[in-house]
Scaffold this motif. Structure first.
Motif, PDB file in Angstrom:
ATOM      1  N   HIS A  62       0.837  -1.192   0.000  1.00  0.00           N
ATOM      2  CA  HIS A  62       0.000   0.000   0.000  1.00  0.00           C
ATOM      3  C   HIS A  62       0.881   1.254   0.000  1.00  0.00           C
ATOM      4  O   HIS A  62       0.371   2.372  -0.016  1.00  0.00           O
ATOM      5  CB  HIS A  62      -0.900   0.030   1.243  1.00  0.00           C
ATOM      6  N   ASP A  63       2.205   1.056   0.004  1.00  0.00           N
ATOM      7  CA  ASP A  63       3.165   2.156   0.103  1.00  0.00           C
ATOM      8  C   ASP A  63       3.566   2.600  -1.310  1.00  0.00           C
ATOM      9  O   ASP A  63       4.268   1.893  -2.017  1.00  0.00           O
ATOM     10  CB  ASP A  63       4.392   1.691   0.888  1.00  0.00           C
ATOM     11  N   GLN A  64       3.124   3.790  -1.697  1.00  0.00           N
ATOM     12  CA  GLN A  64       3.378   4.251  -3.061  1.00  0.00           C
ATOM     13  C   GLN A  64       4.858   4.474  -3.342  1.00  0.00           C
ATOM     14  O   GLN A  64       5.336   4.179  -4.451  1.00  0.00           O
ATOM     15  CB  GLN A  64       2.599   5.533  -3.337  1.00  0.00           C
ATOM     16  N   ASP A  65       5.609   4.980  -2.358  1.00  0.00           N
ATOM     17  CA  ASP A  65       7.037   5.201  -2.571  1.00  0.00           C
ATOM     18  C   ASP A  65       7.751   3.871  -2.808  1.00  0.00           C
ATOM     19  O   ASP A  65       8.616   3.752  -3.680  1.00  0.00           O
ATOM     20  CB  ASP A  65       7.658   5.913  -1.369  1.00  0.00           C
ATOM     21  N   GLU A  66       7.385   2.878  -2.015  1.00  0.00           N
ATOM     22  CA  GLU A  66       7.957   1.541  -2.155  1.00  0.00           C
ATOM     23  C   GLU A  66       7.625   0.970  -3.527  1.00  0.00           C
ATOM     24  O   GLU A  66       8.489   0.408  -4.223  1.00  0.00           O
ATOM     25  CB  GLU A  66       7.373   0.664  -1.060  1.00  0.00           C
ATOM     26  N   ALA A  67       6.380   1.108  -3.936  1.00  0.00           N
ATOM     27  CA  ALA A  67       5.941   0.570  -5.227  1.00  0.00           C
ATOM     28  C   ALA A  67       6.701   1.220  -6.379  1.00  0.00           C
ATOM     29  O   ALA A  67       7.168   0.535  -7.299  1.00  0.00           O
ATOM     30  CB  ALA A  67       4.438   0.790  -5.397  1.00  0.00           C
TER      31      ALA A  67
END
Length: 364
Positions: A192-197
């Motif tokens: 759910h982590d956009q930066d991680e994605a």
């Protein structure tokens, strides 16, 4: 070549669609990220691919083979869980060797393959330790080694970094990306982590209400989101109500906004915070408006500003500290805002998808 293909995949819990008519593919050797908020269906989708959840309808193909009704052990899949799922009474070596022993691999081969897997995750010399003697990041790397040592066709990662602190998450995600590329393995990761994605994914599939909202590279989704839901979930954004007009839009306050991405179907304009230029004096060019600084936060590399335009609209701006110099962005200061017409993007479908009334983490 397609490594994983989902065709019209659906999972119902009663009348609720946890996964709703999903068609998606993961290509050979890529890391595909399923990104979305809690309850959007991403974890259920991953469990369907793994075989832990039975599909209501649709098909799952791995390497062209239909595995929709096959049990998990026949799918050649490696799994990395959110909570690592290491056996606390087994050493690092035995944890990594577990899947090989289940597959009745010869003892001599087990030793070589375990040492090679631990080398890939940079845990040489840790073979004799127990999980409780490892840090969180080391435990996660053991879990990754255990998943890849069986040489699966596909690696599935369910929120693999969510239990780590911010600094460790950054470090481990770089290791994960390096390892995935070194092995040339197809991987599907849920987060759910956009930066991680955006940091690890070759492509992202943004999910909402059990459906795929958009699939593309991080850059494609960031620059050209299909709707407001995707725009708000991939990076930060300003959204302004607007009506299409020749050469751009007219904002709700009556301000004219020139745009290179005007659309007759768009009722919302998206402007990324880093595209909002802020200056003490007006500069040449279109889309320049007087504004007042409402709040300012210094983040080291940049300033985050909240701005109120004289027309009533509000904007977030991210100003690099190097560009701002010694500027004082104190609350109440009068400034001038400028937006490049190329950065004003018309967005169709302004409404956010409703979250389905189910909890994907604990399906019934």
């Amino acid at each position: 070549m397609t490594a994983v293909r989902l065709d019209r995949l659906t999972k119902l819990y009663g009348a609720t669609a946890a996964v709703d008519d999903v068609t998606l593919e993961a290509r050979e050797g890529e890391l595909l990220v399923l990104l979305g908020p809690s309850g959007c269906g991403k974890t259920t989708t991953l469990r369907l691919v793994a075989g832990f959840v039975e599909a209501t309808s649709g098909t799952i193909r791995l390497g062209g083979r239909d595995v929709t009704r096959e049990p998990p052990y026949r799918r050649s899949i490696g799994l990395v869980f959110q909570n690592y799922a290491l056996f606390p009474h087994l050493t690092v070596f035995e944890n990594v060797a577990f899947g090989l022993r289940r597959r009745r691999v010869a003892e001599a081969e087990i030793g070589a393959r375990v040492r090679r897997a631990l080398g890939l995750v940079r845990l040489d010399g840790f073979e004799g330790r127990l999980p409780r003697q490892l840090s969180g990041g080391q435990q996660q790397r053991v879990a990754i080694a255990r998943a890849v040592v069986i040489e699966p066709d596909v690696l599935l990662l369910d929120e693999p970094l969510s239990n780590l602190d911010a600094k460790l998450r950054h470090d481990v995600r770089l290791e994960l990306r390096r390892l995935q590329k070194a092995l040339s393995i197809t991987a599907i990761m849920v987060t759910h982590d956009q930066d991680e994605a955006m940091a690890v994914g070759d492509r992202l599939a943004v999910m909402g209400s059990g459906r795929i909202q958009q699939v593309g590279t991080p850059a494609e989704l960031y620059r050209s989101p299909a709707n407001r839901f995707v725009a708000s979930f991939v990076g930060r954004a300003n959204f302004l109500d607007a009506s299409p007009a020749p050469g751009g839009f007219v904002l709700a306050s009556g301000l004219a906004l020139a745009s290179e991405h005007a659309s007759a179907s768009a009722g919302t304009v998206m402007i990324r915070p880093e595209a909002v230029e802020v200056a003490a004096e007006p500069r040449p060019g279109p889309n320049q408006f007087p504004a007042t600084v409402d709040a300012a936060a210094f983040l080291g590399a940049s300033w985050d500003l909240e701005l109120a335009l004289d027309g009533g609209e509000r904007l977030m701006a991210t100003v690099p500290a190097a560009r701002a110099g010694t500027e004082d962005w104190s609350s109440g200061r009068r400034v001038f805002v400028r937006v490049d017409p190329a950065a004003a993007v018309g967005i169709p479908g302004s409404e956010r998808p409703a979250t389905p009334a189910h909890h994907e983490e604990t399906p019934r």
